[in-house]
Write a protein that holds these residues in place. Structure first.
Motif: not given
Length: 365
Positions: A4-23
């Motif tokens: 399940f490692e891919d569920l936890y490797t939230c890199s800064p780029a992946e997190f920024r992408d999530a925030m962009e989709r959120l907003t």
């Protein structure tokens, strides 16, 4: 075991992408005040983009939102049993389930406030019903589990759940949370599904189910609300179900999430119960029903009873007065009951709504 490692490797780029989709989501402007009511959506957007990852998001946004919910929808929020997890030992929390998101959210925020990592959560896939909810779930350490179609598919779903929980606790040395059964209780009875216990053991050594359970360090959690979250909606659904198949309307789960957050809940208490001891599990020798009953007793002992529980029991029994509450508290509950019944003239509704409260008293006496 499945990785399940891919569920936890939230890199800064992946997190920024999530925030962009959120907003960018059309619902962002509506939910932003719930996440951070002191900021405009644009101001919050800038703060989200500056965050480094999930931990900072939970500490700065979700914890703040949780405190706002406590301040604006609860008379008080108390907790007990912190000593059982103060050492930070990895554990699996098995909790009763009264609200779709708050049961786990309150525990997560309590952990963060006390300097611990928050729990990873196994939740129903209905929390991922909209793109925005899916993003919020992803950055709040939630792992969605569907119900499956055929018996084989359902078995595979449960095995995935079991493997995920063991991965979090045993390999990642962290906390995990799961409800004691599928879905919120709609009758006030907190009952652990023995199949859940069986599946938790199934991802361990098949020859040693007791050892598999011991390795998860199971800690029951009991949460009690003075005013049941979505209590009227639960009673309505149950009463309609008795008349025929109940079909949820589009967006109904999302509406329940928002209602559970916003509606007044009065006093709320979360009890971290004594951990299940190896000796207790060894005495049960793989009796999953017995383990479920052990968890039920712990959760019942930790459940805090409020005046509404006593009042509902007395009304059902035809008693005009009783102990455990004041006349003013009874009058307030009766106004709530009369208003709910007037809005829901459905056969059996009144008794079902009363049962949601009264059954908690009967279970936890």
């Amino acid at each position: 075991m499945e990785s399940f490692e891919d569920l936890y490797t939230c890199s800064p780029a992946e997190f920024r992408d999530a925030m962009e989709r959120l907003t960018a989501d059309p619902q962002y402007a509506q939910i932003a005040p719930l996440l951070y009511p002191d900021l405009t959506p644009d101001e919050l957007c800038r703060q989200l983009y500056a965050m480094s990852g999930v931990r900072e998001f939970q500490e700065k946004v979700m914890s703040h939102a949780c405190q706002y919910i406590i301040d604006h929808s609860m008379t008080s929020f108390t907790y007990s049993g912190w000593e059982y997890i103060a050492d930070g030992r990895p554990a699996l929390f098995i909790s009763n389930h009264r609200d779709i998101v708050l049961d786990a959210m309150l525990l997560q925020c309590l952990q963060l406030a006390n300097g611990h990592d928050s729990s990873y959560l196994v939740v129903g896939s209905n929390l991922f019903a909209t793109p925005l909810m899916a993003i919020l779930a992803r950055v709040n350490k939630m792992f969605g589990i569907g119900r499956g179609g055929s018996p084989r598919e359902y078995y595979e779903v449960l095995m995935t759940m079991s493997q995920y929980l063991r991965y979090v606790v045993v390999q990642r040395h962290s906390y995990a949370w799961i409800a004691q059964r599928n879905g919120r209780t709609k009758d006030g009875l907190d009952r652990t599904d023995p199949a859940l216990v069986k599946m938790i053991a199934a991802s361990g050594d098949p020859a040693d189910p007791t050892g598999s359970l011991i390795g998860m360090n199971i800690i029951p959690v009991s949460i009690s609300y003075e005013w049941e979250p979505c209590g009227i909606q639960k009673a309505r659904e149950v009463s309609l179900t008795r008349q025929g198949p109940y079909v949820k309307q589009p967006g109904e789960d999302t509406q329940s999430i928002v209602r559970g957050i916003a509606d007044f809940k009065g006093r709320v208490h979360l009890a971290i119960c004594p951990p299940v001891q190896p000796s207790e599990l060894q005495a049960l020798q793989g009796d999953f029903k017995g383990v479920a009953q052990l968890l039920d007793r712990r959760i019942a002992d930790g459940f805090r009873l409020w005046p509404n529980h006593y009042i509902a029991a007395d009304i059902l029994a035809g008693r005009s007065a009783g102990s455990g509450y004041t006349p003013a508290e009874r009058e307030a509950f009766e106004r709530y009951l009369d208003s709910a019944c007037a809005d829901n003239p459905i056969e059996g509704f009144r008794e079902i709504l009363l049962g949601i409260y009264a059954n908690s008293l009967n279970t936890n006496r």
